[in-house]
Design a protein around this motif. Structure first.
Motif, PDB file in Angstrom:
ATOM      1  N   GLY A 170       0.812  -1.214   0.000  1.00 28.31           N
ATOM      2  CA  GLY A 170       0.000   0.000   0.000  1.00 28.31           C
ATOM      3  C   GLY A 170       0.843   1.259   0.000  1.00 28.31           C
ATOM      4  O   GLY A 170       0.395   2.321   0.421  1.00 28.31           O
ATOM      5  N   GLU A 194       3.157   1.882   1.940  1.00 25.92           N
ATOM      6  CA  GLU A 194       3.637   2.193   3.279  1.00 25.92           C
ATOM      7  C   GLU A 194       5.135   1.940   3.341  1.00 25.92           C
ATOM      8  O   GLU A 194       5.656   1.092   2.601  1.00 25.92           O
ATOM      9  CB  GLU A 194       2.896   1.372   4.337  1.00 25.92           C
ATOM     10  N   SER A 206       1.679  -3.475   6.167  1.00 27.82           N
ATOM     11  CA  SER A 206       0.251  -3.800   6.237  1.00 27.82           C
ATOM     12  C   SER A 206      -0.053  -5.285   6.373  1.00 27.82           C
ATOM     13  O   SER A 206      -1.222  -5.670   6.434  1.00 27.82           O
ATOM     14  CB  SER A 206      -0.442  -3.269   4.984  1.00 27.82           C
ATOM     15  N   ASP A 264      -1.422  -0.460   9.067  1.00 26.45           N
ATOM     16  CA  ASP A 264      -0.490  -0.248   7.958  1.00 26.45           C
ATOM     17  C   ASP A 264       0.956  -0.183   8.437  1.00 26.45           C
ATOM     18  O   ASP A 264       1.885  -0.210   7.628  1.00 26.45           O
ATOM     19  CB  ASP A 264      -0.859   1.014   7.164  1.00 26.45           C
ATOM     20  N   ILE A 321      -7.057  -4.188   5.895  1.00 29.60           N
ATOM     21  CA  ILE A 321      -5.838  -4.267   5.085  1.00 29.60           C
ATOM     22  C   ILE A 321      -6.165  -4.022   3.614  1.00 29.60           C
ATOM     23  O   ILE A 321      -5.497  -3.247   2.925  1.00 29.60           O
ATOM     24  CB  ILE A 321      -5.153  -5.632   5.277  1.00 29.60           C
ATOM     25  N   PHE A 378      -6.926  -0.395   2.987  1.00 30.75           N
ATOM     26  CA  PHE A 378      -5.713   0.424   2.987  1.00 30.75           C
ATOM     27  C   PHE A 378      -4.954   0.283   1.676  1.00 30.75           C
ATOM     28  O   PHE A 378      -4.570   1.283   1.053  1.00 30.75           O
ATOM     29  CB  PHE A 378      -4.809   0.038   4.158  1.00 30.75           C
ATOM     30  N   HIS A 408       5.070   7.457   4.938  1.00 31.42           N
ATOM     31  CA  HIS A 408       4.247   7.511   3.732  1.00 31.42           C
ATOM     32  C   HIS A 408       4.831   8.601   2.831  1.00 31.42           C
ATOM     33  O   HIS A 408       5.750   9.317   3.223  1.00 31.42           O
ATOM     34  CB  HIS A 408       2.792   7.829   4.069  1.00 31.42           C
TER      35      HIS A 408
END
Length: 282
Positions: free
Chosen positions: A23, A25, A43, A70, A107, A110, A218
């Motif tokens: 994602g 992350e 995540s 996350d 999850i 996200f 992020h």
């Protein structure tokens, strides 16, 4: 699926590897001469333990900046994980069938935020299986000696009550996690109020002579040190009743208010071109 389908990595400076998850992350693998530390575990999509074990053969400790999935879901791949006790409460679950279902859906939601195609095809076998877990305590001032690299934990309640930032002393770098970023979520049930959050940032500011580089969890990945002062300033605007208070809502969450106007809902960048913003609750 191959692990490389879910993860990628880059060496951003000596001893610091940045890992990007499904994602988008970000996790950080800090590699000393004697051991390594994984800061956040992503995540839970793909086996992050197997992935980092391909990057280093050293013993690995795991440190979580906070408990949001996350950042923490991948922790269930590891036996020993450090987490502040205030946030460990958020993961103190038996993970019944219903709780697992909710976590898997969280999850997927996200990942869908940045990778809809992958989220559509995710199956349970691609995600970590959570279980009731006891975390090792993580507190302000804790130090981890990795061999030539030292990590120090600085508590920073705000985004969550147990959030921490990680100072990498020899590299004059700091990992802020979600504690201070361009769009800090401070409107969650587990968030502190603005005044307490400001005090946390002021404590971090007392250490700013010890770091030059700021790493985030992020996009945009890195930030200028000035982001800390910008977010402190936003706290002052909110406390003084001078913020813009743009309504903000996320499905399934209580609504909040964006302190300073943003260009669009998609990029969350401030209209005035400055960095640092807060979504808070009244």
């Amino acid at each position: 699926m191959e692990l490389n389908y879910f993860f990628s990595w880059e060496l951003i400076e000596a001893g610091i590897i940045r890992i990007t998850g499904a994602g988008n992350e970000l996790m950080y693998l800090i590699v000393g001469s004697k051991m390594a530390a994984l800061i956040d575990t992503g995540s839970g999509v793909g086996n992050i333990k197997e992935y980092v074990e391909e990057l280093t053969k050293l013993p690995i400790i795991v440190i979580l900046t906070h408990a949001h999935i996350d950042h923490s879901a991948g922790a269930f791949y590891f036996n020993e994980v450090y987490l502040n006790e205030q946030d460990a409460k958020l993961l103190n679950l038996e993970f019944s069938e219903e709780e697992c279902r909710l976590m898997y859906q969280g999850i997927k939601d996200f990942v869908a935020g940045t990778n809809k195609e992958l989220a559509i095809h995710l199956q349970e076998k691609d995600m970590v299986k959570p279980f009731h877990k006891n975390f090792l305590p993580l507190s302000d001032g804790d130090k981890f000696e990795l061999g030539g690299l030292t990590l120090e934990i600085i508590e920073c309640p705000g985004h969550t009550k147990g959030s921490v930032v990680v100072l990498i002393k020899e590299q004059r770098a700091i990992i802020f996690g979600d504690s201070c970023n361009p769009f800090v979520w401070l409107f969650l049930p587990e968030s502190t109020g603005v005044a307490e959050y400001k005090n946390s940032l002021l404590r971090v500011k007392t250490r700013e002579e010890e770091y030059d580089k700021v790493y985030l969890s992020h996009a945009p990945k890195d930030s200028a040190k000035e982001i800390l002062d910008e977010v402190i300033h936003i706290c002052d605007l909110i406390l003084d009743g001078k913020s813009d208070d743009i309504p903000y809502s996320v499905p399934g969450m209580k609504d909040g208010y964006i302190a300073k106007k943003v260009k669009s809902e998609n990029n969350n960048l401030r209209e005035d071109g400055k960095i640092g913003n807060i979504v808070y609750k009244k």
